[in-house]
Scaffold this motif. Structure first.
Motif, PDB file in Angstrom:
ATOM      1  N   LYS A 159       2.369   1.877  14.273  1.00 34.50           N
ATOM      2  CA  LYS A 159       3.535   0.667  13.559  1.00 34.50           C
ATOM      3  C   LYS A 159       3.058  -1.135  13.687  1.00 34.50           C
ATOM      4  O   LYS A 159       2.081  -0.421  13.521  1.00 34.50           O
ATOM      5  CB  LYS A 159       3.963   0.008  15.614  1.00 34.50           C
ATOM      6  CG  LYS A 159       5.171   1.600  15.725  1.00 34.50           C
ATOM      7  CD  LYS A 159       5.637   1.778  16.667  1.00 34.50           C
ATOM      8  CE  LYS A 159       6.732   2.321  17.189  1.00 34.50           C
ATOM      9  NZ  LYS A 159       7.352   1.905  18.702  1.00 34.50           N
ATOM     10  N   ALA A 160       3.336  -0.217  12.359  1.00 35.92           N
ATOM     11  CA  ALA A 160       3.282  -2.132  11.575  1.00 35.92           C
ATOM     12  C   ALA A 160       3.689  -3.269  12.847  1.00 35.92           C
ATOM     13  O   ALA A 160       4.762  -3.142  13.606  1.00 35.92           O
ATOM     14  CB  ALA A 160       4.361  -2.431  10.051  1.00 35.92           C
ATOM     15  N   GLU A 212       8.445   1.348  11.025  1.00 36.83           N
ATOM     16  CA  GLU A 212       6.831   2.358  11.603  1.00 36.83           C
ATOM     17  C   GLU A 212       6.050   2.799  10.228  1.00 36.83           C
ATOM     18  O   GLU A 212       6.874   3.247   9.616  1.00 36.83           O
ATOM     19  CB  GLU A 212       7.755   3.110  12.089  1.00 36.83           C
ATOM     20  CG  GLU A 212       6.788   3.943  13.014  1.00 36.83           C
ATOM     21  CD  GLU A 212       7.034   5.082  13.664  1.00 36.83           C
ATOM     22  OE1 GLU A 212       6.245   6.237  13.900  1.00 36.83           O
ATOM     23  OE2 GLU A 212       9.020   5.193  13.813  1.00 36.83           O
ATOM     24  N   ARG A 213       4.803   2.419  10.512  1.00 33.76           N
ATOM     25  CA  ARG A 213       4.105   3.215   9.242  1.00 33.76           C
ATOM     26  C   ARG A 213       3.765   4.922   9.678  1.00 33.76           C
ATOM     27  O   ARG A 213       3.003   5.064  10.104  1.00 33.76           O
ATOM     28  CB  ARG A 213       2.567   2.693   9.054  1.00 33.76           C
ATOM     29  CG  ARG A 213       1.568   3.089   8.027  1.00 33.76           C
ATOM     30  CD  ARG A 213       2.781   3.068   6.651  1.00 33.76           C
ATOM     31  NE  ARG A 213       1.215   2.907   5.227  1.00 33.76           N
ATOM     32  CZ  ARG A 213       0.196   3.022   5.182  1.00 33.76           C
ATOM     33  NH1 ARG A 213       0.214   2.081   5.476  1.00 33.76           N
ATOM     34  NH2 ARG A 213      -0.186   2.955   3.897  1.00 33.76           N
ATOM     35  N   THR A 237       1.105  -1.086  -0.266  1.00 31.06           N
ATOM     36  CA  THR A 237       0.413  -0.122  -0.115  1.00 31.06           C
ATOM     37  C   THR A 237       0.924   1.003   0.300  1.00 31.06           C
ATOM     38  O   THR A 237       1.974   1.344   0.977  1.00 31.06           O
ATOM     39  CB  THR A 237      -1.034  -0.443   1.025  1.00 31.06           C
ATOM     40  OG1 THR A 237      -2.171  -1.847   1.390  1.00 31.06           O
ATOM     41  CG2 THR A 237      -1.910   0.565   1.600  1.00 31.06           C
ATOM     42  N   ASP A 297       2.579   7.539   7.494  1.00 27.63           N
ATOM     43  CA  ASP A 297       1.437   8.070   7.029  1.00 27.63           C
ATOM     44  C   ASP A 297      -0.070   7.652   8.138  1.00 27.63           C
ATOM     45  O   ASP A 297      -0.444   8.757   8.115  1.00 27.63           O
ATOM     46  CB  ASP A 297       1.239   8.047   6.019  1.00 27.63           C
ATOM     47  CG  ASP A 297       1.487   6.659   5.222  1.00 27.63           C
ATOM     48  OD1 ASP A 297       1.844   5.906   6.407  1.00 27.63           O
ATOM     49  OD2 ASP A 297       0.688   6.422   4.180  1.00 27.63           O
ATOM     50  N   GLU A 350      14.209   6.102   5.575  1.00 34.05           N
ATOM     51  CA  GLU A 350      12.472   6.946   5.137  1.00 34.05           C
ATOM     52  C   GLU A 350      12.415   5.604   3.887  1.00 34.05           C
ATOM     53  O   GLU A 350      13.196   6.543   2.942  1.00 34.05           O
ATOM     54  CB  GLU A 350      11.587   7.751   5.929  1.00 34.05           C
ATOM     55  CG  GLU A 350      12.489   7.652   7.655  1.00 34.05           C
ATOM     56  CD  GLU A 350      11.730   9.465   7.026  1.00 34.05           C
ATOM     57  OE1 GLU A 350      10.982  10.064   6.509  1.00 34.05           O
ATOM     58  OE2 GLU A 350      11.707   9.903   8.599  1.00 34.05           O
ATOM     59  N   GLY A 395       2.651   4.433   0.994  1.00 31.33           N
ATOM     60  CA  GLY A 395       2.923   4.852   2.415  1.00 31.33           C
ATOM     61  C   GLY A 395       4.028   5.675   2.567  1.00 31.33           C
ATOM     62  O   GLY A 395       5.139   5.193   1.559  1.00 31.33           O
ATOM     63  N   ARG A 396       4.320   6.007   3.882  1.00 36.14           N
ATOM     64  CA  ARG A 396       6.144   6.259   4.108  1.00 36.14           C
ATOM     65  C   ARG A 396       6.211   5.364   5.317  1.00 36.14           C
ATOM     66  O   ARG A 396       5.356   5.288   5.993  1.00 36.14           O
ATOM     67  CB  ARG A 396       5.926   7.665   5.107  1.00 36.14           C
ATOM     68  CG  ARG A 396       5.635   8.834   3.563  1.00 36.14           C
ATOM     69  CD  ARG A 396       5.751  10.572   4.048  1.00 36.14           C
ATOM     70  NE  ARG A 396       6.624  10.316   4.849  1.00 36.14           N
ATOM     71  CZ  ARG A 396       6.876  10.906   5.841  1.00 36.14           C
ATOM     72  NH1 ARG A 396       5.747  11.358   6.314  1.00 36.14           N
ATOM     73  NH2 ARG A 396       8.211  11.108   6.672  1.00 36.14           N
ATOM     74  N   TYR A 397       6.995   4.856   5.295  1.00 32.27           N
ATOM     75  CA  TYR A 397       7.387   3.663   6.230  1.00 32.27           C
ATOM     76  C   TYR A 397       9.025   3.776   6.615  1.00 32.27           C
ATOM     77  O   TYR A 397       9.613   5.146   5.630  1.00 32.27           O
ATOM     78  CB  TYR A 397       7.716   2.426   5.323  1.00 32.27           C
ATOM     79  CG  TYR A 397       6.460   1.691   5.470  1.00 32.27           C
ATOM     80  CD1 TYR A 397       5.134   0.641   5.951  1.00 32.27           C
ATOM     81  CD2 TYR A 397       5.973   2.234   3.753  1.00 32.27           C
ATOM     82  CE1 TYR A 397       5.249   0.632   5.710  1.00 32.27           C
ATOM     83  CE2 TYR A 397       4.629   1.406   3.338  1.00 32.27           C
ATOM     84  CZ  TYR A 397       4.426   0.477   3.864  1.00 32.27           C
ATOM     85  OH  TYR A 397       2.813  -0.231   4.058  1.00 32.27           O
ATOM     86  N   ASP A 431       8.592   6.373   0.741  1.00 33.48           N
ATOM     87  CA  ASP A 431       8.301   6.920   0.495  1.00 33.48           C
ATOM     88  C   ASP A 431       7.342   6.244  -0.729  1.00 33.48           C
ATOM     89  O   ASP A 431       8.143   6.399  -1.896  1.00 33.48           O
ATOM     90  CB  ASP A 431       8.191   8.112   0.181  1.00 33.48           C
ATOM     91  CG  ASP A 431       6.878   8.991  -0.228  1.00 33.48           C
ATOM     92  OD1 ASP A 431       5.460   8.297  -0.204  1.00 33.48           O
ATOM     93  OD2 ASP A 431       6.853  10.224   0.169  1.00 33.48           O
ATOM     94  N   ALA A 484       5.787  -3.718   3.321  1.00 34.85           N
ATOM     95  CA  ALA A 484       4.032  -3.856   3.780  1.00 34.85           C
ATOM     96  C   ALA A 484       3.944  -5.051   4.298  1.00 34.85           C
ATOM     97  O   ALA A 484       2.759  -5.576   4.932  1.00 34.85           O
ATOM     98  CB  ALA A 484       3.916  -4.418   2.464  1.00 34.85           C
TER      99      ALA A 484
END
Length: 307
Positions: free
Chosen positions: A125-126, A118-119, A14, A121, A24, A16-18, A26, A54
């Motif tokens: 936290k994943a 870490e998610r 998906t 956006d 990091e 998003g930013r991790y 994006d 993901a």
């Protein structure tokens, strides 16, 4: 980035930013950054990174990766293609197949992302899977990958392998061994002069407690230094991991023994003892850097099969 992430990857990663360690990613913008600095990464390795982020701590098979990276089925030599994507991703992250902090090879199965993720956006936290297969919050996750956790927490103050210069292994080994011999000299010298040290400590508050700590730590650290000497000389397998698990203990002991020059106040002045103590405070960090340099793996050629 040189190209955008393949559209098929959106199904498994998906946008998003991790955040993981110093990095990091994006996925929507197709950018990977390390402490704000943009890192060049081609489309396929970046798509692979998105898949791994993901699904942290889950095994992605080589077949799954191939289907996502080449959905039209036109790519034939997928073994080489997957190997190349994994190697380029590891190169960008400064990771090593033999001692992974991010991408771990699961023998005869595939790959998984082992660092905390870490998610950003989603402000969540994943989750990662525990040993029973249940999802648990990342902050509570525990596992064999403590080096990755340590790298994320202490990244601001500790050097990582990719931050260190390249030097002759013989020089690095010699420097590390000399530091171990120096500490052995401290311990043996202190234990051999307990009478003089006891008299010196008598002028301090709680001399008996200080004396006990000195004797106990010297006796405990002698075998530990002997282990490090023999392990480095004999090139023990998995030495880096063993050393990094011992390093917090070594840091505490070395910080304590950085005060050892003051045990020589009957022979040297206070200023010299203070200067020596200041130098010794850096010694545990120097040893850690030397160990990382000594156990650094050679770069893996792009076409070579990851271990």
């Amino acid at each position: 980035m040189d190209a955008t992430t393949p559209a098929s990857t959106a199904a498994s990663a998906t946008p998003g930013r991790y955040r993981f360690g110093l990095f990091e990613a994006d996925l929507a913008a197709g950018e990977l950054r390390r402490q704000g600095m943009r890192i060049k990464l081609h489309a396929q390795p970046f798509a692979l990174l998105g898949m791994l982020l993901a699904r942290p701590n889950e095994v992605l098979t080589r077949e799954d990766i191939c289907r996502e990276l080449w959905p039209d089925g036109t790519f034939v030599d997928y073994e080489h293609g997957v190997n190349s994507a994994v190697n380029r991703l590891r190169e960008a992250l400064g990771d090593k197949a033999a001692n992974p902090r991010f991408v771990e090879t699961v023998a005869r199965r595939g790959y998984r992302f082992v660092a905390p993720v870490e998610r950003l956006d989603a402000s969540l936290k994943a989750p990662v899977a525990d040993e029973a297969g249940d999802a648990v919050p990342l902050a509570d996750a525990r596992g064999p990958h403590s080096e990755a956790v340590t790298a994320g927490v202490l990244a601001a103050m500790l050097s990582q392998p990719e931050d260190l210069p390249t030097a002759s292994s013989r020089v690095v080994q010699t420097l590390f061994l000399l530091l171990q011999l120096m500490y052995l000299g401290f311990y043996v010298g202190a234990l051999g002069n307990l009478g003089e040290i006891s008299q010196l400590l008598s002028e301090l508050p709680h001399p008996a407690a200080i004396y006990f700590v000195l004797v106990a730590t010297a006796a405990m650290m002698i075998p530990m230094r002997a282990f490090l000497l023999s392990a480095v000389l004999m090139r023990a397998p998995r030495l880096r991991g063993k050393y990094l698990r011992l390093w917090p203990v070594l840091l505490l002991a070395d910080a304590l023994w950085s005060l050892s020059p003051f045990l020589l106040l009957n022979h040297i002045n206070f200023g010299l003892a203070l200067a020596c103590t200041a130098l010794l405070l850096y010694a545990p960090f120097a040893q850690r850097s030397l160990m990382l340099m000594l156990t650094r793996e050679p770069a893996i050629p792009t076409a070579q099969q990851p271990k």
